[in-house]
Design an enzyme around this catalytic site. Structure first.
Site, mmCIF file in Angstrom:
data_model
loop_
_atom_site.group_PDB
_atom_site.id
_atom_site.type_symbol
_atom_site.label_atom_id
_atom_site.label_comp_id
_atom_site.label_asym_id
_atom_site.label_seq_id
_atom_site.Cartn_x
_atom_site.Cartn_y
_atom_site.Cartn_z
ATOM 1 N N GLY A 29 0.787 -1.221 0.000
ATOM 2 C CA GLY A 29 0.000 0.000 0.000
ATOM 3 C C GLY A 29 0.820 1.273 0.000
ATOM 4 N N ASP A 30 2.069 1.217 0.449
ATOM 5 C CA ASP A 30 2.958 2.388 0.429
ATOM 6 C C ASP A 30 4.398 1.894 0.334
ATOM 7 O OD1 ASP A 30 3.807 5.017 0.494
ATOM 8 O OD2 ASP A 30 3.702 5.195 2.668
ATOM 9 N N PHE A 31 4.668 1.120 -0.697
ATOM 10 C CA PHE A 31 5.946 0.430 -0.819
ATOM 11 C C PHE A 31 6.968 1.374 -1.442
ATOM 12 C CE2 PHE A 31 9.037 -2.571 -2.594
ATOM 13 C CZ PHE A 31 9.255 -3.372 -1.486
#
Length: 412
Positions: free
Chosen positions: A341-343
């Site tokens: 999701g926020d890599f």
């Protein structure tokens, strides 16, 4: 005007010892909410407030967002911002609540002095809960001065009580957390990344609080059985998560040479491949577009998106235009994985330790690929991007999907 207005659920709640609203008769209130058929600004707002009293925060936000869409005066808009701030405050999201209360205060000072005392008092109480007692005291004194001038005895008394109990308002840490950190913990917001929702404590722990901390704890607990290195959970109680410091820097701080950039790209690609190989049937968390677009809409409606932070190629767009484009250009979701999701490089430490998994869930693989590619290209260059794709095992990236999920990220 606000939840203190006697026309809005005034007989439905009382204040507890921490100045929080609780329903007097939950059963009757729940029955009234179940029978409600909101159709205009006032009814959506009242139902939203009553849902908040019942602790049904997501539904409360839905109704108040709808009320926000129906406002016809600035004064009403400000009162809904205050109500939304209350919901976020009660659900434990102090940062979002403070943003909304500050906006309400600024707008009331400029255009709606008739609701300024409400806005100032709500911001004061929120700051007091976060331990900023000097600022809270100044705001509550201002609210008292305004209310004395307005002459409403009930409102004057509520502000006097808030001032008298000011020192009791900072939210205490749960017992297990307090026992771990000791009687005089040292808190620091000065750290790599400077994230607004994480604090470094005693030089040894990272502490998070609120719904994001709860979501992260759930995902850390689930993900630990799949061979992904994660920070150690020191303690979790109520809505407070304490993580042990891993004593490792993030990949974002690895340096800026071409060789280092390729190494970072390879590390990110290999780790993401392992994450995406986890069977989606075993993942209980949903991050697909039905979920994320609804969250994005809420962020836009509540004014929580700053277009000044958009990437260069999205500058000039409004949050509303971005949301409309996301709906118009929505791709199919036929290639689902367990996505972070926020890599990005800041969320991976040396040693392949994955951080900030609170947004993890089943989603299109490009939700991760798009952000990794963007940050690698900006921070380390094209060679790092090529190393990332080679390690991940993707020969021909889908540019349309990368563009879409990078645009989606502008609203988060």
């Amino acid at each position: 005007m606000t939840t203190s207005d006697p026309t809005v659920a005034q007989r439905s709640y009382r204040f507890d010892e921490r100045d929080g609203m609780i329903p007097v008769d939950p059963e009757s209130l729940a029955a009234r909410v179940a029978a409600a058929r909101p159709h205009d600004f006032a009814s959506y707002r009242q139902t939203g407030i009553e849902l908040m009293l019942l602790g049904r925060y997501e539904s409360a936000l839905d109704h108040l967002d709808r009320a926000l869409e129906l406002v016809d005066t600035q004064s009403r808009r400000i009162t809904v911002w205050i109500n939304l701030g209350d919901v976020h405050r009660y659900r434990g999201d102090a940062a979002t609540a403070t943003v909304l209360f500050r906006r309400a205060v600024d707008a009331a000072r400029a255009t709606a002095p008739e609701v300024l005392s409400f806005a100032v008092q709500h911001l004061g109480k929120a700051l007091a809960e976060q331990g900023d007692l000097d600022a809270a005291r100044d705001l509550l004194r201002e609210a008292l001065h305004l209310r004395v001038g307005e002459g409403d005895p009930e409102l004057i008394e509520s502000t006097r009580v808030a001032l008298e109990t000011l020192d009791e308002l900072p939210i205490p840490l749960p017992p297990a957390v307090a026992a771990l950190l000791g009687d005089t913990p040292t808190f620091s917001g000065d750290h790599e990344g400077m994230s607004g929702d994480v604090i470094f404590v005693n030089g040894s722990y990272w502490i998070k609080r609120g719904p994001r901390a709860v979501a992260e704890h759930e995902r850390l607990t689930w993900l630990r059985g799949y061979g992904i290195r994660l920070p150690e959970i020191a303690v979790f109680e109520a809505d407070v998560l304490v993580l042990a410091d891993a004593a490792a820097a993030s990949l974002a701080a690895a340096g800026d040479s071409a060789e280092v950039g390729q190494s970072v790209g390879r590390a990110l690609g290999a780790l993401l491949r392992r994450l995406h190989e986890i069977p989606i049937a075993e993942c209980p968390f949903d991050g697909r577009l039905d979920i994320t677009l609804a969250q994005a809409r809420r962020h836009v409606l509540e004014g929580l998106v700053d277009p000044d932070d958009f990437d260069d190629d999205h500058h000039g767009l409004t949050p509303e235009q971005v949301l409309r484009r996301l709906h118009d250009d929505r791709p199919d979701e036929s290639d689902l994985v367990v996505a972070h999701g926020d890599f990005t490089p800041p969320n991976v430490l040396e040693g392949d330790i994955l951080l900030d998994v609170g947004g993890l869930g089943v989603a299109d693989r490009y939700r991760d690929i798009a952000l990794a590619e963007r940050d690698l290209r900006e921070d380390f260059g094209d060679d790092a991007v090529r190393a990332f794709f080679a390690a991940y095992g993707l020969d021909a990236p889908d540019q349309r999907r990368m563009d879409y999920y990078r645009l989606l990220d502008e609203l988060f």
